[in-house]
Write a protein that holds these residues in place. Structure first.
Motif, PDB file in Angstrom:
ATOM      1  N   UNK A   1       0.857  -1.188   0.000  1.00  0.00           N
ATOM      2  CA  UNK A   1       0.000   0.000   0.000  1.00  0.00           C
ATOM      3  C   UNK A   1       0.890   1.234   0.000  1.00  0.00           C
ATOM      4  N   UNK A   2       0.384   2.387  -0.434  1.00  0.00           N
ATOM      5  CA  UNK A   2       1.195   3.611  -0.367  1.00  0.00           C
ATOM      6  C   UNK A   2       1.635   3.898   1.067  1.00  0.00           C
ATOM      7  N   UNK A   3       2.878   4.356   1.223  1.00  0.00           N
ATOM      8  CA  UNK A   3       3.367   4.754   2.549  1.00  0.00           C
ATOM      9  C   UNK A   3       2.503   5.887   3.073  1.00  0.00           C
ATOM     10  N   UNK A   4       1.951   5.695   4.263  1.00  0.00           N
ATOM     11  CA  UNK A   4       1.060   6.698   4.835  1.00  0.00           C
ATOM     12  C   UNK A   4       1.220   6.670   6.352  1.00  0.00           C
ATOM     13  N   UNK A   5       1.587   7.821   6.905  1.00  0.00           N
ATOM     14  CA  UNK A   5       1.798   7.929   8.352  1.00  0.00           C
ATOM     15  C   UNK A   5       0.584   7.443   9.152  1.00  0.00           C
ATOM     16  N   UNK A   6      -0.608   7.670   8.606  1.00  0.00           N
ATOM     17  CA  UNK A   6      -1.837   7.324   9.333  1.00  0.00           C
ATOM     18  C   UNK A   6      -2.120   5.821   9.358  1.00  0.00           C
ATOM     19  N   UNK A   7      -1.578   5.071   8.391  1.00  0.00           N
ATOM     20  CA  UNK A   7      -1.912   3.641   8.319  1.00  0.00           C
ATOM     21  C   UNK A   7      -0.753   2.720   8.699  1.00  0.00           C
ATOM     22  N   UNK A   8       0.468   3.247   8.770  1.00  0.00           N
ATOM     23  CA  UNK A   8       1.633   2.390   9.029  1.00  0.00           C
ATOM     24  C   UNK A   8       1.505   1.619  10.347  1.00  0.00           C
ATOM     25  N   UNK A   9       1.075   2.303  11.390  1.00  0.00           N
ATOM     26  CA  UNK A   9       1.004   1.678  12.714  1.00  0.00           C
ATOM     27  C   UNK A   9      -0.034   0.572  12.740  1.00  0.00           C
ATOM     28  N   UNK A  10      -1.206   0.842  12.179  1.00  0.00           N
ATOM     29  CA  UNK A  10      -2.261  -0.170  12.203  1.00  0.00           C
ATOM     30  C   UNK A  10      -1.908  -1.357  11.295  1.00  0.00           C
ATOM     31  N   UNK A  11      -1.239  -1.089  10.176  1.00  0.00           N
ATOM     32  CA  UNK A  11      -0.804  -2.192   9.305  1.00  0.00           C
ATOM     33  C   UNK A  11       0.245  -3.056  10.005  1.00  0.00           C
ATOM     34  N   UNK A  12       1.091  -2.419  10.774  1.00  0.00           N
ATOM     35  CA  UNK A  12       2.089  -3.153  11.546  1.00  0.00           C
ATOM     36  C   UNK A  12       1.423  -4.087  12.557  1.00  0.00           C
ATOM     37  N   UNK A  13       0.413  -3.566  13.261  1.00  0.00           N
ATOM     38  CA  UNK A  13      -0.341  -4.389  14.215  1.00  0.00           C
ATOM     39  C   UNK A  13      -1.091  -5.512  13.503  1.00  0.00           C
ATOM     40  N   UNK A  14      -1.688  -5.185  12.355  1.00  0.00           N
ATOM     41  CA  UNK A  14      -2.430  -6.178  11.590  1.00  0.00           C
ATOM     42  C   UNK A  14      -1.531  -7.344  11.186  1.00  0.00           C
ATOM     43  N   UNK A  15      -0.302  -7.026  10.770  1.00  0.00           N
ATOM     44  CA  UNK A  15       0.615  -8.078  10.317  1.00  0.00           C
ATOM     45  C   UNK A  15       0.849  -9.118  11.405  1.00  0.00           C
ATOM     46  N   UNK A  16       0.888  -8.669  12.658  1.00  0.00           N
ATOM     47  CA  UNK A  16       1.111  -9.600  13.771  1.00  0.00           C
ATOM     48  C   UNK A  16      -0.171 -10.345  14.153  1.00  0.00           C
TER      49      UNK A  16
END
Length: 424
Positions: free
Chosen positions: A32-47
């Motif tokens: 997905x495009x790098x986005x400050x607003x989604x990086x953290x939630x995507x990181x949590x989702x991956x786990x």
């Protein structure tokens, strides 16, 4: 050319058949495009995706399933890839060809991945609250630990000063201050967006049949052709404002001296290979100038190396220095760079760097995960580049190429993190 365009319309499913390994590696990359607003939630989702599923709803049940698959290994992590944020999901399992019992392990592995991707524990439009809270706590600890790692902190500060508040400046894992904003409900929206909007690429390495595996993946997963376009990350300051020097203070035993350079090339351009060779000569290997001159001969640094972001065209020199020596170390590093611009290096050093790079490339063919990363880089090119081409391109780099490229490079930022009471 038409064939090339046709291949771009196909889903990105790359199978690399080899009998080198006793295991099969299957990797999904969601971009997905790098986005400050989604990086953290995507990181949590991956786990969260590899914690449990509806079929195996607890850690214990999920791990038992992995044991049944002869100790299969599942992992998920996030990275930055050019201007994309990537969730990488991998499954490594024993190749059934090497088992006495001919269980359809590969098929079972794909079924497990399908369950992980399409059936996470979601109820009433939200993820499991207990799991979410646990992963938020773990991520918070991980991100806070960066502040205790002064080398990592100094590198992030260099990035911040070069790229401002662009999401490229941050860790792929996200921002600590954004963790409280993430809820079980918002994570479900992140998950839906991943399935609906992300580009997805799939890679398989092992002793498998390309056509059979490709068809199985096409039938089991909804993999669409890649649609997103990649762009080079732009630095923050115009050339007439450079170079900039930033000195900040902290309680530390040794100063951190980091330097960022811009180069007018990146992966996919002809002189990219010159960039790679130069980095190996300059600071990317123990045989390099920075290691031998700055660290060994002059004893100016405790540690030093250079690394490149070849996809965007940046080189970073990272070093640990005695507090009283950082100014001299900075001047020496820049002087060594100028020597390359003036052609003050030998053909022998150039040939050594080429040998090192080709050897490293050959070694990467002995690691399935490296094979996947090399193959994934190819999506930035109009057509796949084979390893034979890579070696040839490295061989073709000349001394004049190095001089030409370094003369067009720009010293962007010098960042120093040092001790206040001895700064004078």
């Amino acid at each position: 050319m038409n064939k090339q365009l046709e291949s771009k319309k196909e889903p990105r499913i790359k199978v690399m058949p080899t009998d080198k390994f006793k295991t099969t590696l299957v990797t999904f990359k969601f971009m997905a495009p790098l986005d400050e607003e989604t990086m953290t939630s995507r990181s949590l989702l991956s786990k969260l995706l590899v914690r449990a599923t509806k079929k195996w709803p607890t850690d214990k049940a999920f791990n038992r399933k992995l044991s049944e698959l002869y100790g299969a290994y599942v992992n998920s992590f996030v990275t930055k890839f050019k201007d994309k944020h990537v969730i990488t999901l991998t499954l490594e399992l024993v190749n059934e060809r090497y088992l006495k019992h001919k269980d359809p392990l590969f098929d079972e592995g794909l079924a497990l991945l399908k369950e992980i991707i399409y059936n996470p524990i979601v109820e009433d439009g939200k993820f499991n609250e207990t799991f979410v809270q646990q992963e938020k706590t773990l991520l918070k600890k991980k991100l806070e630990a960066v502040n205790d790692n002064k080398s990592q902190l100094a590198f992030l500060k260099l990035m911040e000063n070069m790229f401002g508040n662009q999401p490229y400046s941050y860790l792929a894992s996200g921002l600590s201050e954004n963790i409280p904003k993430v809820t079980p409900e918002s994570l479900y929206h992140t998950y839906q967006s991943m399935l609906e909007n992300d580009d997805c690429a799939v890679y398989v390495v092992g002793n498998v049949d390309t056509n059979i595996v490709t068809e199985k993946i096409k039938n089991m997963f909804n993999i669409q052709p890649l649609t997103q376009v990649s762009h080079v990350i732009q630095a923050q300051h115009s050339e007439n404002e450079l170079p900039q020097t930033i000195i900040e203070y902290d309680d530390l035993d040794q100063a951190k001296l980091n330097i960022g350079f811009r180069f007018p090339t990146y992966y996919g351009r002809p002189d990219y290979y010159t960039f790679v060779v130069f980095n190996t000569m300059f600071g990317g290997d123990p045989s390099s100038v920075l290691f031998n001159e700055v660290r060994e001969k002059q004893s100016l640094t405790y540690s030093i190396h250079s690394q490149i972001d070849g996809k965007n065209g940046y080189m970073f020199v990272l070093s640990g220095v005695a507090v009283e020596k950082y100014e001299l170390a900075k001047e020496t590093i820049i002087d060594e760079f100028k020597k390359f611009q003036n052609g003050e290096f030998t053909e022998e050093k150039l040939e050594l760097a080429k040998k090192i790079l080709i050897s490293q490339r050959n070694e990467s063919q002995d690691r399935p995960k490296s094979m996947v990363e090399i193959a994934h880089n190819q999506i930035l090119l109009p057509e796949d580049l084979t390893n034979g081409n890579y070696g040839q391109k490295i061989h073709e780099v000349t001394k004049e190429d190095i001089i030409n490229l370094t003369q067009r490079a720009i010293l962007d930022t010098v960042y120093v993190l040092t001790k206040e009471d001895e700064a004078e």
